[in-house]
Design a protein around this motif. Structure first.
Motif, PDB file in Angstrom:
ATOM      1  N   SER B  33      38.267  47.617  29.260  1.00 12.72           N
ATOM      2  CA  SER B  33      37.436  46.676  29.990  1.00 12.72           C
ATOM      3  C   SER B  33      37.988  46.472  31.387  1.00 12.72           C
ATOM      4  O   SER B  33      39.150  46.739  31.650  1.00 12.72           O
ATOM      5  CB  SER B  33      37.413  45.333  29.280  1.00 12.72           C
ATOM      6  N   ASP B  34      37.122  45.992  32.232  1.00 18.72           N
ATOM      7  CA  ASP B  34      37.557  45.511  33.527  1.00 18.72           C
ATOM      8  C   ASP B  34      36.885  44.155  33.697  1.00 18.72           C
ATOM      9  O   ASP B  34      36.118  43.722  32.830  1.00 18.72           O
ATOM     10  CB  ASP B  34      37.143  46.504  34.622  1.00 18.72           C
ATOM     11  N   PHE B  35      37.158  43.500  34.813  1.00 21.37           N
ATOM     12  CA  PHE B  35      36.546  42.197  35.028  1.00 21.37           C
ATOM     13  C   PHE B  35      35.023  42.307  35.016  1.00 21.37           C
ATOM     14  O   PHE B  35      34.456  43.367  35.227  1.00 21.37           O
ATOM     15  CB  PHE B  35      36.980  41.635  36.377  1.00 21.37           C
ATOM     16  N   ASN B  37      32.576  42.115  32.791  1.00 21.57           N
ATOM     17  CA  ASN B  37      31.832  42.894  31.803  1.00 21.57           C
ATOM     18  C   ASN B  37      31.644  44.350  32.182  1.00 21.57           C
ATOM     19  O   ASN B  37      30.620  44.945  31.882  1.00 21.57           O
ATOM     20  CB  ASN B  37      30.457  42.282  31.552  1.00 21.57           C
ATOM     21  N   LYS B 117      34.839  50.978  40.023  1.00 22.16           N
ATOM     22  CA  LYS B 117      34.085  49.737  39.891  1.00 22.16           C
ATOM     23  C   LYS B 117      33.832  49.113  41.260  1.00 22.16           C
ATOM     24  O   LYS B 117      32.720  48.691  41.567  1.00 22.16           O
ATOM     25  CB  LYS B 117      34.875  48.758  39.026  1.00 22.16           C
ATOM     26  N   ARG B 163      27.252  38.695  36.020  1.00 18.60           N
ATOM     27  CA  ARG B 163      27.666  38.099  34.751  1.00 18.60           C
ATOM     28  C   ARG B 163      26.466  37.388  34.161  1.00 18.60           C
ATOM     29  O   ARG B 163      25.460  37.192  34.835  1.00 18.60           O
ATOM     30  CB  ARG B 163      28.803  37.108  34.966  1.00 18.60           C
ATOM     31  N   GLU B 164      26.625  36.968  32.930  1.00 19.43           N
ATOM     32  CA  GLU B 164      25.500  36.363  32.239  1.00 19.43           C
ATOM     33  C   GLU B 164      24.903  35.184  33.007  1.00 19.43           C
ATOM     34  O   GLU B 164      23.707  35.068  33.200  1.00 19.43           O
ATOM     35  CB  GLU B 164      25.949  35.874  30.870  1.00 19.43           C
ATOM     36  N   LYS B 186      33.120  26.716  32.195  1.00 15.30           N
ATOM     37  CA  LYS B 186      32.894  26.288  30.821  1.00 15.30           C
ATOM     38  C   LYS B 186      33.748  25.079  30.513  1.00 15.30           C
ATOM     39  O   LYS B 186      33.426  24.272  29.676  1.00 15.30           O
ATOM     40  CB  LYS B 186      33.277  27.425  29.868  1.00 15.30           C
ATOM     41  N   GLU B 187      34.870  24.971  31.201  1.00  8.74           N
ATOM     42  CA  GLU B 187      35.837  23.938  30.866  1.00  8.74           C
ATOM     43  C   GLU B 187      35.842  22.855  31.921  1.00  8.74           C
ATOM     44  O   GLU B 187      35.826  23.150  33.117  1.00  8.74           O
ATOM     45  CB  GLU B 187      37.234  24.554  30.821  1.00  8.74           C
ATOM     46  N   ASP B 190      38.964  23.252  34.103  1.00  9.53           N
ATOM     47  CA  ASP B 190      38.835  24.320  35.084  1.00  9.53           C
ATOM     48  C   ASP B 190      37.988  23.876  36.260  1.00  9.53           C
ATOM     49  O   ASP B 190      38.215  24.270  37.395  1.00  9.53           O
ATOM     50  CB  ASP B 190      38.182  25.547  34.439  1.00  9.53           C
ATOM     51  N   ARG B 267      35.661  35.989  42.510  1.00  7.46           N
ATOM     52  CA  ARG B 267      35.572  35.201  41.287  1.00  7.46           C
ATOM     53  C   ARG B 267      36.807  35.386  40.409  1.00  7.46           C
ATOM     54  O   ARG B 267      37.350  34.424  39.870  1.00  7.46           O
ATOM     55  CB  ARG B 267      34.335  35.592  40.482  1.00  7.46           C
ATOM     56  N   ASP B 268      37.258  36.624  40.280  1.00  9.03           N
ATOM     57  CA  ASP B 268      38.406  36.885  39.422  1.00  9.03           C
ATOM     58  C   ASP B 268      39.670  36.289  40.024  1.00  9.03           C
ATOM     59  O   ASP B 268      40.503  35.721  39.334  1.00  9.03           O
ATOM     60  CB  ASP B 268      38.560  38.390  39.240  1.00  9.03           C
ATOM     61  N   HIS B 271      39.576  32.565  39.363  1.00  6.67           N
ATOM     62  CA  HIS B 271      39.936  32.219  37.992  1.00  6.67           C
ATOM     63  C   HIS B 271      41.390  32.538  37.697  1.00  6.67           C
ATOM     64  O   HIS B 271      42.055  31.814  36.965  1.00  6.67           O
ATOM     65  CB  HIS B 271      39.015  32.940  37.006  1.00  6.67           C
ATOM     66  N   TYR B 272      41.892  33.614  38.264  1.00  7.66           N
ATOM     67  CA  TYR B 272      43.298  33.952  38.078  1.00  7.66           C
ATOM     68  C   TYR B 272      44.178  32.823  38.601  1.00  7.66           C
ATOM     69  O   TYR B 272      45.136  32.402  37.953  1.00  7.66           O
ATOM     70  CB  TYR B 272      43.607  35.265  38.794  1.00  7.66           C
TER      71      TYR B 272
END
Lengths: 439, 322
Positions: B33-35, B37, B117, B163-164, B186-187, B190, B267-268, B271-272
């Motif tokens: 996988s990669d970031f 999806n 990617k 992403r979704e 989601k959190e 976060d 984005r990554d 979040h990182y």
């Protein structure tokens, strides 16, 4: 979203970490479980917080001064390397290398948390919220350690789901790929021999019989030292640890009988004696003769007295003792399914020799008891079988990959929502993955 | 590690190992996988010396409409093969033909393939940057009042639903390119961290980082996105919109590739860093707990010394009464 992505399988061992995705047949990354941070290497690292004992009175309100991270206000916490890069960085100035796992158990959670962070974001490149995680733990891991792991995985990384499996059980699952295994049972004896220590772990129906585990202080590193000492005794031109390790990996095998093997070497020297070319730093190349150490080195498992003076019980006897101290109703299953795992079990014919030696012990005991019974009782015999398979080297990781790709894996995981409902103690119990009733 | 890598480390290390002069080809079959999806499949289906790297991206169809195929053709021309079943795009590296090539060429190939990617996702950005250049040329002919509709308003909005629930929107104007990220947390924790971070981004220009692009953060959809389907927003929802305004100095041909790489990993990266700060705070919490425990340990009451023999200054002894 997390339902389509492959699960992440991480097997963090004392020496090496194996990282990858479920469904693959080998880990994507294998690198030392090492982290290099600014400052000198931590020698002890035994305390929970991973800091050395402070001699002067700590000012606990200001968080304390000194080298610890909590005193820093910049981006020092991101200044570190893991794995092979850590070892490279530590050989230069400014960085010290730390090993957050000792004896299979995580000792320094600060370092481990950052190690995981880098594993996930730099190497695996996944968003932890999108993936389920399968981690491993050694047998007899305290439940507190599991809780700490869950806290980090859920609170820092928000991972979608978490399953923590015992390495020995995963090693059993990995042996299902062998053609000798017909029924996928989770009962068996796991011989896990890595770099530092060798464990013999009996597992019954997926649960480790903790009271019967035995470990042997002879493993890969000792074999390397033994090869090195043999090279030194002969006065070979190069007897570095690296050379000894390469010779161990390339040339060593297990022989059925030491005395016969010696005479065979003397009879057919040209087939048996090998040469190994070492390219030394500086461009010189020397040739090292490889002789009796080819079969003598792995022999220290079976005759430890040739290497060590304080540990003298051969591996087959240990295995036999372990099984004999286990509950009587599982012993038959334990003898029938002795599974090898770890790099030091890869020698050619290791399994065959082990099987033969254990069978001798068992047969002798049966005969003995028949004699004592005065011919009244006859034994039906006992089946001893040692399973060797292709995935031995990364056995626990492969077992994790195998179980992690099953469709029901995700239902066995604890999710973030469950964690928030119940708290860290939720990970004290996991439903048995791959046990009876599942595919 | 402050910035995330743009390339996939596994593809990079794998190809480098295989292309090394003394490497022996061996078979490989990995799905990684990669970031965002993205899934790679690295395999050797035909022979050990032919490595097939396939990629599947969630928003592949959108990327194709923004010209991804042309960019990938440019980057991977001779290596492209028919996409593998179930994947969007495949390149094949033949180790035998590469073996005789000079080292620089090998390194370049490794670099390119590991950026697969990044290059696929670069399409809408490159297209927008080109559009910006042409709009800028047109705008030179008009003053701000006389400009025709298309030039003043800028081009269409390119949406990438990578992403979704989250998407990137890219829009070119005659004097800027606007990149808008919709972010969903989601959190709750976060979200709080994220807010602090984004505030830092917004304030960066005030602190003397004058070259930084202007960053705006708001909870409802910005004006540029009017008319886009599937937008959510408002106070009640966990959606935020982060707008990057890229000025002409970020869009020069020299800086272009760097800008695309940076903005893609936003984005990554974001979040990182949220996760890294949590790790940092945890480490402070552990330290603090250890300190408090030490204080507690010291505060243990002394052994009750009743009934013990004591000495006076003159040397006589007596028993203390409890």
């Amino acid at each position: 979203m997390a339902s389509q992505t492959p699960a992440v399988v991480m097997d963090n061992g004392t020496g090496y970490s194996k990282l990858g995705f479920a469904g693959n047949d080998s880990p994507s990354f294998v690198f030392p479980t090492a982290i290099a941070t600014k400052g000198p290497a931590g020698g002890g690292g035994g305390t929970g917080s991973g800091r050395p004992a402070v001699a002067n009175k700590p000012n606990f309100l200001s968080g304390g001064a000194g080298g610890h991270l909590s005193g820093k206000r910049g981006t020092e916490d991101l200044d570190f390397f893991i794995g092979d890069e850590a070892l490279t960085a530590a050989s230069g100035p400014g960085y010290g290398v730390h090993y957050p796992i000792r004896h299979g158990q995580i000792e320094n959670w600060d370092h481990m948390e950052r190690f995981w962070s880098n594993s996930i974001f730099k190497y695996l490149r996944v968003e932890p919220e999108d993936h389920h995680f399968l981690l491993t733990e050694p047998p007899l891991n305290p439940p507190e350690n599991r809780e700490n792991t869950a806290e980090i995985m859920f609170e820092s990384f928000n991972c979608a789901g978490l399953y923590i499996a015992v390495q020995a059980v995963l090693a059993l699952a990995a042996s299902w790929t062998s053609s000798k295994v017909q029924d996928r049972s989770l009962t068996g004896t796991v011989i896990d021999s890595g770099e530092g220590v060798t464990h013999v772990i009996p597992v019954a129906e997926g649960y480790v019989i903790g009271s019967s585990i035995k470990s042997i202080p002879i493993a890969g590193r000792d074999i390397t030292y033994f090869v090195q000492s043999l090279l030194r005794d002969r006065g070979e031109p190069d007897s570095s640890l690296r050379t000894a390790e390469r010779i161990k990996e390339e040339f060593c095998y297990v022989c059925p009988d030491v005395v016969k093997e010696f005479s065979r070497f003397d009879r057919e020297p040209e087939d048996r004696f090998k040469k190994y070319d070492v390219r030394q730093p500086g461009g010189r190349s020397v040739t090292v003769d490889v002789g009796y150490e080819r079969f003598l080195a792995p022999e220290i498992f079976f005759n430890p007295e040739i290497y060590s003076s304080d540990f003298l019980t051969p591996l087959p006897n240990i295995v036999d003792t372990v099984i004999q101290t286990s509950p009587i109703d599982v012993r038959r299953g334990l003898y029938k399914n002795i599974v090898l795992s770890g790099g030091s079990t890869l020698y050619k014919d290791f399994g065959r020799r082990l099987q033969r030696d254990i069978r001798h012990l068992v047969d002798a005991r049966i005969k003995d008891s028949e004699v004592r019974a005065g011919g009244q009782a006859r034994s039906g015999g006992l089946d001893v079988q040692v399973i060797t398979h292709k995935r031995q080297r990364h056995g626990p990781w492969f077992g994790g990959s195998l179980l992690g790709q099953t469709p029901e894996f995700k239902s066995y995981c604890h999710t973030k929502a469950e964690y928030e409902e119940i708290g860290p103690s939720i990970v004290r119990r996991f439903a048995l993955l791959g046990g009876p009733g599942s595919t | 590690m402050l910035l995330l890598d743009y390339q996939n480390v596994l593809i990079e290390s794998l190809l480098r190992d295989r292309l090394a002069p003394d490497a022996s080809p061996s078979s490989v079959d990995q799905i990684v996988s990669d970031f965002d999806n993205v899934t790679f499949h690295i395999s050797t289906p035909e022979s050990k010396s032919k490595i097939l790297v396939s990629i599947t991206i969630k928003c592949w169809k959108e990327l194709v409409t923004y010209g991804a195929q042309a960019i990938l053709d440019r980057e991977y021309g001779p290596y492209i093969v028919q996409p593998e079943q179930g994947y969007d795009f495949s390149v094949q590296v033949d180790l035998d033909t590469m073996a005789s090539k000079p080292q620089e060429e090998k390194d370049e190939l490794v670099r390119r393939v590991s950026l697969l990617k990044r290059n696929a996702m670069a399409a809408p950005f490159e297209q927008a940057f080109d559009e910006f250049a042409s709009l800028q040329d047109q705008a030179k002919n008009y003053s701000s009042e006389t400009a025709p509709q298309g030039v003043r308003e800028g081009g269409e909005v390119r949406a990438i639903h990578y992403r979704e629930e989250e998407a990137i929107y890219v829009k070119a104007s005659h004097d800027r390119v606007t990149v808008i990220f919709s972010t969903v947390f989601k959190e709750e924790t976060d979200r709080v961290y994220g807010k602090v971070f984004l505030q830092e981004f917004v304030d960066a220009r005030k602190r003397g980082v004058q070259n930084a692009p202007q960053v705006l953060f708001r909870h409802d959809a910005p004006m540029e996105l009017q008319g886009q389907p599937g937008l959510r927003g408002g106070r009640g929802e966990n959606v935020g919109y982060v707008t990057f305004v890229l000025f002409p100095r970020h869009l020069t041909p020299q800086k272009r590739d760097e800008t695309i790489s940076h903005i893609q990993t936003f984005r990554d990266y974001f979040h990182y860093h949220i996760k890294a700060s949590k790790a940092y705070i945890h480490s402070r919490m552990r330290r603090r707990t250890a300190d408090f425990l030490q204080v507690l340990r010291r505060a243990r009451p002394e052994e009750a010394d009743a009934g013990k023999e004591r000495k006076t200054a003159s040397g006589r002894t007596f028993r203390a009464q409890a």
